[in-house]
Design a protein around this motif. Structure first.
Motif, short mmCIF file in Angstrom:
data_model
loop_
_atom_site.label_atom_id
_atom_site.label_comp_id
_atom_site.label_asym_id
_atom_site.label_seq_id
_atom_site.Cartn_x
_atom_site.Cartn_y
_atom_site.Cartn_z
N GLN A 30 1.96 6.74 -6.88
CA GLN A 30 0.91 7.69 -7.22
C GLN A 30 1.40 9.13 -7.02
OE1 GLN A 30 -2.24 6.25 -4.68
NE2 GLN A 30 -3.20 5.11 -6.35
N GLN B 65 1.17 4.16 -2.95
CA GLN B 65 0.99 5.59 -2.67
C GLN B 65 2.20 6.39 -3.16
OE1 GLN B 65 0.22 5.59 1.56
NE2 GLN B 65 -1.99 5.72 1.22
N ARG C 151 0.84 -1.21 0.00
CA ARG C 151 0.00 0.00 0.00
C ARG C 151 0.87 1.26 0.00
NH1 ARG C 151 -1.61 3.70 3.15
NH2 ARG C 151 -0.67 2.87 5.03
#
Length: 97
Positions: free
Chosen positions: A91, A88, A84
């Motif tokens: 992104q 992130q 995760r």
């Protein structure tokens, strides 16, 4: 007598046959329940008359079943958190670009 709505089915033992090659993607889509009812009937009729395509169909179904059984595990919480965080970070890099 064949009706105009019946597709000609070519019986072949040659798995490299061009017609059979066209059916490979449709066979996978049949297994995934992604075909319209009419297309399902055509693909099933072809599989019933073509040994190489029947073998491919059986192989694809077996592979998908094995993968489905193997994917029943849940990743450890620590691994899920690391993934995760990396997503992130990617992104953020894409957004900043």
């Amino acid at each position: 007598m064949m009706s105009d709505h019946t597709e000609h089915i070519h019986v072949s033992d040659d798995p490299s046959n061009a017609e059979c090659a066209d059916f490979l993607e449709r066979i996978v889509r049949l297994i995934d329940n992604e075909l319209e009812a009419g297309d399902c009937a055509v693909v099933r009729a072809h599989i019933d008359s073509c040994s190489p395509c029947l073998e491919r169909y059986d192989l694809q179904r077996t592979v998908k079943a094995v993968v489905a059984r193997s994917c029943g595990e849940t990743a450890p919480a620590e691994l899920r958190e690391r993934v995760r965080i990396q997503i992130q970070q990617v992104q953020v890099r894409i957004t900043d670009a």
